[in-house]
Design a protein around this motif. Structure first.
Motif, PDB file in Angstrom:
ATOM      1  N   ASP A 188      21.895  -8.760 -10.068  1.00  0.00           N
ATOM      2  CA  ASP A 188      22.628  -8.291  -8.890  1.00  0.00           C
ATOM      3  C   ASP A 188      21.884  -8.594  -7.599  1.00  0.00           C
ATOM      4  OD1 ASP A 188      24.516  -7.379 -10.582  1.00  0.00           O
ATOM      5  OD2 ASP A 188      24.048  -5.232 -10.381  1.00  0.00           O
ATOM      6  N   THR A 189      20.553  -8.429  -7.650  1.00  0.00           N
ATOM      7  CA  THR A 189      19.786  -8.615  -6.407  1.00  0.00           C
ATOM      8  C   THR A 189      19.237 -10.036  -6.257  1.00  0.00           C
ATOM      9  OG1 THR A 189      17.847  -7.790  -7.586  1.00  0.00           O
ATOM     10  CG2 THR A 189      19.036  -6.186  -6.238  1.00  0.00           C
ATOM     11  N   ARG A 190      19.502 -10.900  -7.227  1.00  0.00           N
ATOM     12  CA  ARG A 190      18.987 -12.291  -7.295  1.00  0.00           C
ATOM     13  C   ARG A 190      17.454 -12.279  -7.198  1.00  0.00           C
ATOM     14  NH1 ARG A 190      20.672 -14.664  -2.644  1.00  0.00           N
ATOM     15  NH2 ARG A 190      21.475 -12.711  -1.836  1.00  0.00           N
ATOM     16  N   ALA A 191      16.857 -11.338  -7.921  1.00  0.00           N
ATOM     17  CA  ALA A 191      15.392 -11.189  -7.857  1.00  0.00           C
ATOM     18  C   ALA A 191      14.671 -12.266  -8.666  1.00  0.00           C
ATOM     19  CB  ALA A 191      15.015  -9.819  -8.400  1.00  0.00           C
ATOM     20  N   LYS A 192      13.472 -12.589  -8.190  1.00  0.00           N
ATOM     21  CA  LYS A 192      12.605 -13.537  -8.932  1.00  0.00           C
ATOM     22  C   LYS A 192      11.366 -12.778  -9.359  1.00  0.00           C
ATOM     23  CE  LYS A 192      13.072 -18.324  -7.648  1.00  0.00           C
ATOM     24  NZ  LYS A 192      13.066 -19.058  -6.419  1.00  0.00           N
ATOM     25  N   TYR A 222      12.984  -0.997  -3.184  1.00  0.00           N
ATOM     26  CA  TYR A 222      12.557  -0.827  -1.782  1.00  0.00           C
ATOM     27  C   TYR A 222      12.458  -2.174  -1.085  1.00  0.00           C
ATOM     28  CZ  TYR A 222      11.872   3.905  -3.193  1.00  0.00           C
ATOM     29  OH  TYR A 222      12.104   5.167  -3.670  1.00  0.00           O
ATOM     30  N   ILE A 223      13.638  -2.722  -0.809  1.00  0.00           N
ATOM     31  CA  ILE A 223      13.749  -4.078  -0.287  1.00  0.00           C
ATOM     32  C   ILE A 223      14.686  -4.057   0.924  1.00  0.00           C
ATOM     33  CG2 ILE A 223      15.701  -4.754  -1.806  1.00  0.00           C
ATOM     34  CD1 ILE A 223      12.681  -6.894  -1.647  1.00  0.00           C
ATOM     35  N   GLU A 224      14.458  -4.945   1.878  1.00  0.00           N
ATOM     36  CA  GLU A 224      15.376  -5.050   3.029  1.00  0.00           C
ATOM     37  C   GLU A 224      16.736  -5.496   2.504  1.00  0.00           C
ATOM     38  OE1 GLU A 224      14.705  -4.136   5.939  1.00  0.00           O
ATOM     39  OE2 GLU A 224      12.546  -4.379   6.285  1.00  0.00           O
ATOM     40  N   LYS A 225      17.795  -5.047   3.182  1.00  0.00           N
ATOM     41  CA  LYS A 225      19.151  -5.411   2.733  1.00  0.00           C
ATOM     42  C   LYS A 225      19.308  -6.932   2.757  1.00  0.00           C
ATOM     43  CE  LYS A 225      22.029  -1.457   3.208  1.00  0.00           C
ATOM     44  NZ  LYS A 225      21.039  -0.455   3.572  1.00  0.00           N
ATOM     45  N   ASP A 226      19.978  -7.452   1.730  1.00  0.00           N
ATOM     46  CA  ASP A 226      20.276  -8.881   1.592  1.00  0.00           C
ATOM     47  C   ASP A 226      19.044  -9.780   1.442  1.00  0.00           C
ATOM     48  OD1 ASP A 226      22.967  -8.213   1.860  1.00  0.00           O
ATOM     49  OD2 ASP A 226      22.823  -8.318   4.061  1.00  0.00           O
ATOM     50  N   ASP A 240     -15.546  -5.271 -17.481  1.00  0.00           N
ATOM     51  CA  ASP A 240     -15.311  -4.180 -18.432  1.00  0.00           C
ATOM     52  C   ASP A 240     -13.898  -3.615 -18.346  1.00  0.00           C
ATOM     53  OD1 ASP A 240     -15.638  -3.123 -15.983  1.00  0.00           O
ATOM     54  OD2 ASP A 240     -17.110  -1.592 -16.548  1.00  0.00           O
ATOM     55  N   SER A 241     -13.092  -4.167 -17.431  1.00  0.00           N
ATOM     56  CA  SER A 241     -11.695  -3.723 -17.339  1.00  0.00           C
ATOM     57  C   SER A 241     -10.821  -4.853 -16.785  1.00  0.00           C
ATOM     58  CB  SER A 241     -11.602  -2.498 -16.424  1.00  0.00           C
ATOM     59  OG  SER A 241     -12.015  -2.844 -15.123  1.00  0.00           O
ATOM     60  N   TRP A 242      -9.501  -4.645 -16.880  1.00  0.00           N
ATOM     61  CA  TRP A 242      -8.549  -5.598 -16.286  1.00  0.00           C
ATOM     62  C   TRP A 242      -7.951  -4.980 -15.036  1.00  0.00           C
ATOM     63  CZ3 TRP A 242      -8.203 -10.473 -17.730  1.00  0.00           C
ATOM     64  CH2 TRP A 242      -8.555 -10.828 -19.028  1.00  0.00           C
ATOM     65  N   LYS A 243      -7.765  -5.816 -14.002  1.00  0.00           N
ATOM     66  CA  LYS A 243      -7.043  -5.323 -12.817  1.00  0.00           C
ATOM     67  C   LYS A 243      -5.683  -6.009 -12.821  1.00  0.00           C
ATOM     68  CE  LYS A 243      -8.108  -6.555  -8.489  1.00  0.00           C
ATOM     69  NZ  LYS A 243      -8.878  -6.568  -7.247  1.00  0.00           N
ATOM     70  N   ILE A 244      -4.613  -5.209 -12.880  1.00  0.00           N
ATOM     71  CA  ILE A 244      -3.256  -5.755 -12.892  1.00  0.00           C
ATOM     72  C   ILE A 244      -2.686  -5.598 -11.482  1.00  0.00           C
ATOM     73  CG2 ILE A 244      -1.025  -5.747 -14.097  1.00  0.00           C
ATOM     74  CD1 ILE A 244      -3.461  -6.086 -16.012  1.00  0.00           C
ATOM     75  N   ILE A 245      -2.066  -6.658 -11.001  1.00  0.00           N
ATOM     76  CA  ILE A 245      -1.585  -6.675  -9.612  1.00  0.00           C
ATOM     77  C   ILE A 245      -0.073  -6.921  -9.604  1.00  0.00           C
ATOM     78  CG2 ILE A 245      -1.886  -7.833  -7.371  1.00  0.00           C
ATOM     79  CD1 ILE A 245      -4.643  -8.815  -8.888  1.00  0.00           C
ATOM     80  N   VAL A 246       0.646  -6.004  -8.962  1.00  0.00           N
ATOM     81  CA  VAL A 246       2.108  -6.155  -8.851  1.00  0.00           C
ATOM     82  C   VAL A 246       2.441  -6.253  -7.363  1.00  0.00           C
ATOM     83  CG1 VAL A 246       4.356  -5.151  -9.423  1.00  0.00           C
ATOM     84  CG2 VAL A 246       2.425  -4.783 -10.961  1.00  0.00           C
ATOM     85  N   LYS A 247       2.827  -7.468  -6.946  1.00  0.00           N
ATOM     86  CA  LYS A 247       3.026  -7.718  -5.503  1.00  0.00           C
ATOM     87  C   LYS A 247       4.507  -7.969  -5.228  1.00  0.00           C
ATOM     88  CE  LYS A 247       1.420 -11.221  -2.181  1.00  0.00           C
ATOM     89  NZ  LYS A 247       1.485 -10.410  -1.006  1.00  0.00           N
ATOM     90  N   ASP A 248       5.050  -7.258  -4.216  1.00  0.00           N
ATOM     91  CA  ASP A 248       6.465  -7.481  -3.889  1.00  0.00           C
ATOM     92  C   ASP A 248       6.636  -7.917  -2.437  1.00  0.00           C
ATOM     93  OD1 ASP A 248       6.790  -5.204  -2.111  1.00  0.00           O
ATOM     94  OD2 ASP A 248       6.813  -3.908  -3.877  1.00  0.00           O
ATOM     95  N   ASN A 249       7.875  -8.255  -2.078  1.00  0.00           N
ATOM     96  CA  ASN A 249       8.154  -8.688  -0.702  1.00  0.00           C
ATOM     97  C   ASN A 249       9.066  -7.671  -0.014  1.00  0.00           C
ATOM     98  OD1 ASN A 249      10.390  -9.190  -2.279  1.00  0.00           O
ATOM     99  ND2 ASN A 249      11.068 -10.930  -1.073  1.00  0.00           N
ATOM    100  N   GLY A 250       8.887  -6.389  -0.401  1.00  0.00           N
ATOM    101  CA  GLY A 250       9.793  -5.340   0.087  1.00  0.00           C
ATOM    102  C   GLY A 250       9.473  -4.798   1.465  1.00  0.00           C
ATOM    103  N   ILE A 251       9.974  -3.591   1.717  1.00  0.00           N
ATOM    104  CA  ILE A 251       9.887  -2.986   3.052  1.00  0.00           C
ATOM    105  C   ILE A 251       8.473  -2.559   3.411  1.00  0.00           C
ATOM    106  CG2 ILE A 251      12.281  -2.190   3.129  1.00  0.00           C
ATOM    107  CD1 ILE A 251      11.271   0.553   2.175  1.00  0.00           C
ATOM    108  N   GLY A 252       7.588  -2.453   2.430  1.00  0.00           N
ATOM    109  CA  GLY A 252       6.193  -2.083   2.694  1.00  0.00           C
ATOM    110  C   GLY A 252       6.010  -0.586   2.907  1.00  0.00           C
TER     111      GLY A 252
END
Ligand code: ADP
Length: 313
Positions: A188-192, A222-226, A240-252
């Motif tokens: 629906d949101t054409r997300a990648k 949490y994304i700008e409209k359209d 000794d650990s993993w750092k997982i990073i989830v980066k988006d292009n939303g409203i911040g």
């Protein structure tokens, strides 16, 4: 000064003084009547050994007393800490039980309210005016929202209570599964959504899936409209650990809310702007901390957010 240096110095000073003044001292004590030099040396030696032994005894017992006092203080502190930890654990258990019982019991009357409101709406829709229908709709929406809050509260109180075993989880597969679950929203949101060679970690599978569902769900919400959402998931090896990073292009998110968003019921928007209960990130934080990691966010309003979390190897 260190006790060992102090003892060595005292020993050195007394020894030197004894060598320099002992002859005169003994001669004056014995009124100059000395049988022969060998006896004088023996008396000198014995007196020296006796005096240094007394001195050493005094010094060592003083330090022993100090160490003993410190040990006693530590023991008292330790038992106070243990008692407090015990109390905290009991309070925590009580609170979790309270949250679980109340949320469980609240669901029952809520289901009745929603059921009868829906019945009212269905049966009398035609005989009610537009305003009355609107009121019913508001009441149904409110009850549904409350149901969602209760369910989320229950989920929060359940974190760490499941019998879920630690297992090897391939994060690439896990993200794929979460994407399949959210495929409707993604289309629906054409997300990648892009993953970059994620590791296999040791974790509680179900709980970790909940973490990705929440983080991904928020990145899509949490994304700008359209603006089609774009999410990058990467990992860094910290040794000794993993750092997982989830980066988006939303409203911040503004810096002043970096901590607040991880607390239960803390929302930065009204439900009419973005739906939600404000519990998702609190659940995520509890899960990550339960697995020995930690979570934080970096963001700039208008330029997207990056959520980081660590998982011990
Ligand atoms: P909910 O989404 O149900 O409100 P969360 O606990 O998941 O609850 O999030 C708390 C708040 O943090 C949200 O209301 C939102 O304001 C903010 N937030 C969370 N994730 C993001 C994101 N990826 N981008 C911008 N804001 C976010």
């Amino acid at each position: 000064m260190n006790p060992n240096v102090k003892i060595a110095l005292i020993y050195l000073i007394i020894g030197s003084l004894w060598i320099l003044v002992s002859d005169q001292l003994l001669l004056s004590l014995l009124n100059g009547n000395i049988p022969d030099t060998n006896h004088l040396q023996t008396v000198k030696g014995l007196l020296y050994v006796a005096s240094t032994a007394i001195l050493l005894y005094i010094l060592v017992s003083r330090y022993y007393r100090t160490i003993h006092e410190k040990l006693r203080e530590l023991e008292t502190l330790n038992s106070t800490l243990k008692a407090q930890a015990h109390k905290l654990e009991a309070t925590n258990k009580d609170l979790e039980q309270f949250a679980q019982i109340t949320s469980h019991d609240l669901q029952e009357p809520l289901r009745t309210i929603t059921g009868f409101l829906t019945l009212l709406d269905k049966k009398y829709k035609t005989s009610l005016d537009e305003a009355a229908q609107g009121y019913i709709q508001f009441a149904v929406d409110g009850a549904e929202r409350m149901q969602k809050i209760i369910q989320d509260l229950l989920a929060l109180s359940r974190v760490g209570r499941t019998a879920d075993q630690l297992e090897q989880v391939d994060l690439n597969d896990m993200v794929k599964e979460v994407c399949t679950l959210q495929s409707q929203l993604i289309n629906d949101t054409r997300a990648k959504i892009q993953c970059h060679q994620l590791p296999t970690v040791t974790a509680h599978r179900q709980a970790l899936e909940q973490v990705f569902q929440n983080l991904l769900g928020n990145a899509l919400k949490y994304i700008e409209k359209d603006t089609p959402p774009s999410v990058h998931i990467t990992a860094t090896d910290l040794g000794d650990s993993w750092k997982i990073i989830v980066k988006d292009n939303g409203i911040g998110i503004h810096e002043e809310y970096y901590e607040k968003i991880f607390l239960p019921f803390q929302r930065l928007h009204s439900s009419s702007e973005y739906t939600g209960t404000g519990i998702g990130l609190a659940i995520v934080k509890k899960i990550i901390e339960n697995q020995g990691g930690h979570i934080w966010v970096e963001s700039k309003p208008g330029s997207g957010s990056t959520f980081y979390f660590t998982l011990p190897k």
